[in-house]
Design a protein around this motif. Structure first.
Motif, PDB file in Angstrom:
ATOM      1  N   SER A  55       0.558   7.951 -51.055  1.00  0.00           N
ATOM      2  CA  SER A  55      -0.075   9.053 -50.314  1.00  0.00           C
ATOM      3  C   SER A  55      -1.563   9.178 -50.607  1.00  0.00           C
ATOM      4  N   PHE A 114       7.358   8.635 -42.741  1.00  0.00           N
ATOM      5  CA  PHE A 114       6.089   9.321 -42.981  1.00  0.00           C
ATOM      6  C   PHE A 114       5.317   9.532 -41.690  1.00  0.00           C
ATOM      7  N   TRP A 120      11.035   4.547 -46.030  1.00  0.00           N
ATOM      8  CA  TRP A 120       9.916   5.472 -46.162  1.00  0.00           C
ATOM      9  C   TRP A 120       9.665   6.034 -44.772  1.00  0.00           C
ATOM     10  N   THR A 151      -1.770  10.667 -45.108  1.00  0.00           N
ATOM     11  CA  THR A 151      -0.354  10.377 -44.944  1.00  0.00           C
ATOM     12  C   THR A 151       0.487  11.497 -45.539  1.00  0.00           C
ATOM     13  N   THR A 152       1.488  11.944 -44.781  1.00  0.00           N
ATOM     14  CA  THR A 152       2.467  12.902 -45.257  1.00  0.00           C
ATOM     15  C   THR A 152       3.827  12.218 -45.272  1.00  0.00           C
ATOM     16  N   THR A 153       4.454  12.185 -46.440  1.00  0.00           N
ATOM     17  CA  THR A 153       5.768  11.551 -46.581  1.00  0.00           C
ATOM     18  C   THR A 153       6.862  12.576 -46.313  1.00  0.00           C
TER      19      THR A 153
END
Length: 168
Positions: free
Chosen positions: A43, A68, A66, A53-55
């Motif tokens: 991130s 995201f 993953w 980036t937002t997971t």
């Protein structure tokens, strides 16, 4: 010597569907590899310049995923999904990358991490389902520049971690 090796007269069967980007990063291979394996690292550097980036979920392991969202500098959100298909620490990671599970336009990437003295040479080899999809990624989404920018952000991030670690 193989006729299909680098610089040889024959190209690989996927050459017209590939993008290959590499960079030497001034940090140990294990640290560069680790930057791909933990969400707390990803991130901090994942994506081209100006992107964050937002997971939504993250499980690093073969078969893990993953999920995201990449947030572009213009406010556009890009839903993304990666499934890890092969992991050989600290040498290689293979993955499938698309907008979501089952994406017919998902592409495969293989990341290799080679020692280069005290540094690491990372190579991202991406193969798209078709030449047209590769060309669209290059022309519409600037995939080559975006990949180079992403590796540049990775390099800055792990170089700083290595420097701070050396100060401890």
């Amino acid at each position: 010597m193989s006729a299909t090796g680098r610089g040889g007269p024959a190209q690989s069967a996927t050459a017209d569907r590939e993008i290959v980007i590499s960079r030497v990063i001034d940090a140990p291979r294990e640290l560069v590899f680790e930057a791909f394996t933990e969400v707390r690292h990803l991130s901090r550097w994942w994506g081209p310049e100006g992107f964050t980036t937002t997971t939504r979920s993250f499980e690093f392991g073969v078969g893990g995923e993953w999920d995201f969202v990449m947030h572009g500098p213009d406010g556009t959100d890009y839903t993304e999904w990666i499934s890890w298909t092969e992991i050989a620490p600290p040498e290689r990671i293979a993955l499938l990358h698309g907008e979501s599970r089952g994406d017919p336009n998902a592409f495969e990437s293989v990341l290799t991490f080679e020692p280069d003295g005290a540094a690491t040479r990372i190579e991202m080899r991406t193969v798209f389902p078709s030449k047209e999809r590769r060309d669209e990624a290059v022309e519409k989404y600037h995939a080559i520049e975006a990949g180079q920018q992403t590796l540049s952000k990775l390099a800055a991030y792990v170089t700083e971690i290595a420097r701070l670690g050396a100060e401890d």
